[in-house]
Design a protein around this motif. Structure first.
Motif, mmCIF file in Angstrom:
data_model
loop_
_atom_site.group_PDB
_atom_site.id
_atom_site.type_symbol
_atom_site.label_atom_id
_atom_site.label_comp_id
_atom_site.label_asym_id
_atom_site.label_seq_id
_atom_site.Cartn_x
_atom_site.Cartn_y
_atom_site.Cartn_z
ATOM 1 N N SER A 109 0.766 -1.098 0.113
ATOM 2 C CA SER A 109 -0.050 -0.040 0.017
ATOM 3 C C SER A 109 1.102 1.204 0.029
ATOM 4 N N ALA A 110 0.310 2.309 -0.912
ATOM 5 C CA ALA A 110 1.591 3.392 -0.836
ATOM 6 C C ALA A 110 1.650 4.119 0.192
ATOM 7 N N LYS A 111 0.787 3.918 1.441
ATOM 8 C CA LYS A 111 0.872 4.663 2.558
ATOM 9 C C LYS A 111 2.003 4.026 3.585
ATOM 10 N N ASP A 112 2.338 2.785 3.210
ATOM 11 C CA ASP A 112 3.289 2.163 3.956
ATOM 12 C C ASP A 112 4.852 2.192 3.335
ATOM 13 N N PHE A 113 4.945 2.863 2.485
ATOM 14 C CA PHE A 113 6.192 3.469 1.776
ATOM 15 C C PHE A 113 6.507 4.804 1.577
ATOM 16 N N PRO A 114 7.577 5.341 2.675
ATOM 17 C CA PRO A 114 7.853 6.547 2.913
ATOM 18 C C PRO A 114 8.816 7.137 1.771
ATOM 19 N N TYR A 115 9.462 6.599 0.942
ATOM 20 C CA TYR A 115 10.744 6.910 0.093
ATOM 21 C C TYR A 115 10.212 6.600 -1.182
ATOM 22 N N TRP A 116 10.255 7.656 -1.937
ATOM 23 C CA TRP A 116 9.515 7.651 -3.425
ATOM 24 C C TRP A 116 10.412 8.128 -4.484
ATOM 25 N N GLY A 117 10.613 7.812 -5.746
ATOM 26 C CA GLY A 117 11.141 8.474 -6.760
ATOM 27 C C GLY A 117 10.025 9.554 -7.406
ATOM 28 N N HIS A 118 10.692 10.052 -8.458
ATOM 29 C CA HIS A 118 9.779 11.201 -9.166
ATOM 30 C C HIS A 118 9.025 10.738 -10.327
ATOM 31 N N GLY A 119 9.228 9.561 -10.582
ATOM 32 C CA GLY A 119 8.253 8.817 -11.606
ATOM 33 C C GLY A 119 8.892 8.668 -13.169
ATOM 34 N N THR A 120 8.472 7.823 -13.640
ATOM 35 C CA THR A 120 8.602 7.746 -15.287
ATOM 36 C C THR A 120 7.237 7.300 -16.166
ATOM 37 N N GLN A 121 7.262 7.997 -17.127
ATOM 38 C CA GLN A 121 5.641 7.646 -17.639
ATOM 39 C C GLN A 121 5.964 6.499 -18.707
ATOM 40 N N VAL A 122 4.863 5.866 -18.727
ATOM 41 C CA VAL A 122 4.586 4.629 -19.577
ATOM 42 C C VAL A 122 3.423 4.719 -20.225
#
Length: 125
Positions: A109-122
């Motif tokens: 679940s996203a709420k359990d992940f505190p560290y994120w990248g900025h993303g890449t579009q597909v």
């Protein structure tokens, strides 16, 4: 220092393949759970795949099971998502994430992940 940088996105045709990469700082890479999420416009961010660093156990969303594969290259501090047989409904921004909690690899679940990248579009058409 937590840093996650995704790459490998692009625009492809249905049925094609893409391989996403996420280069992580040593700190974030060694978190117990690392994974991939995606978010399409107007939709919630959903867990796509996750991998437990210790047990190597993996999780896949039903929608990608059998088509996507998550893996790690420890020497390169890199997380991968191999995506085969892409469908238009796979179109989204894809994010790499890390969590200090092993249970995050159960909930994905996203709420359990505190560290994120900025993303890449597909984009799949």
């Amino acid at each position: 220092h937590v840093q996650l940088v995704e790459s490998g996105g692009g625009s492809v045709q249905a049925g094609d393949s893409l391989k996403l990469s996420c280069v992580a700082s040593a700190y974030s890479y060694r978190r117990p759970c690392v994974g991939w999420f995606r978010q399409a416009p107007g939709k919630e961010r959903e867990g796509v795949a996750a991998l437990h660093s210790g047990t190597r156990a993996t999780y896949y969303a039903d929608s990608v099971q059998g088509r996507f594969t998550v893996s790690k290259d420890n020497a390169m501090n890199t997380l991968y998502l191999q995506m085969n047989s892409l469908k238009p409904e796979d179109t989204a921004m894809y994010y790499c994430a890390a969590s200090p909690s092993s249970s995050a690899c159960v909930s994905v679940s996203a709420k359990d992940f505190p560290y994120w990248g900025h993303g890449t579009q597909v984009t799949v058409s």
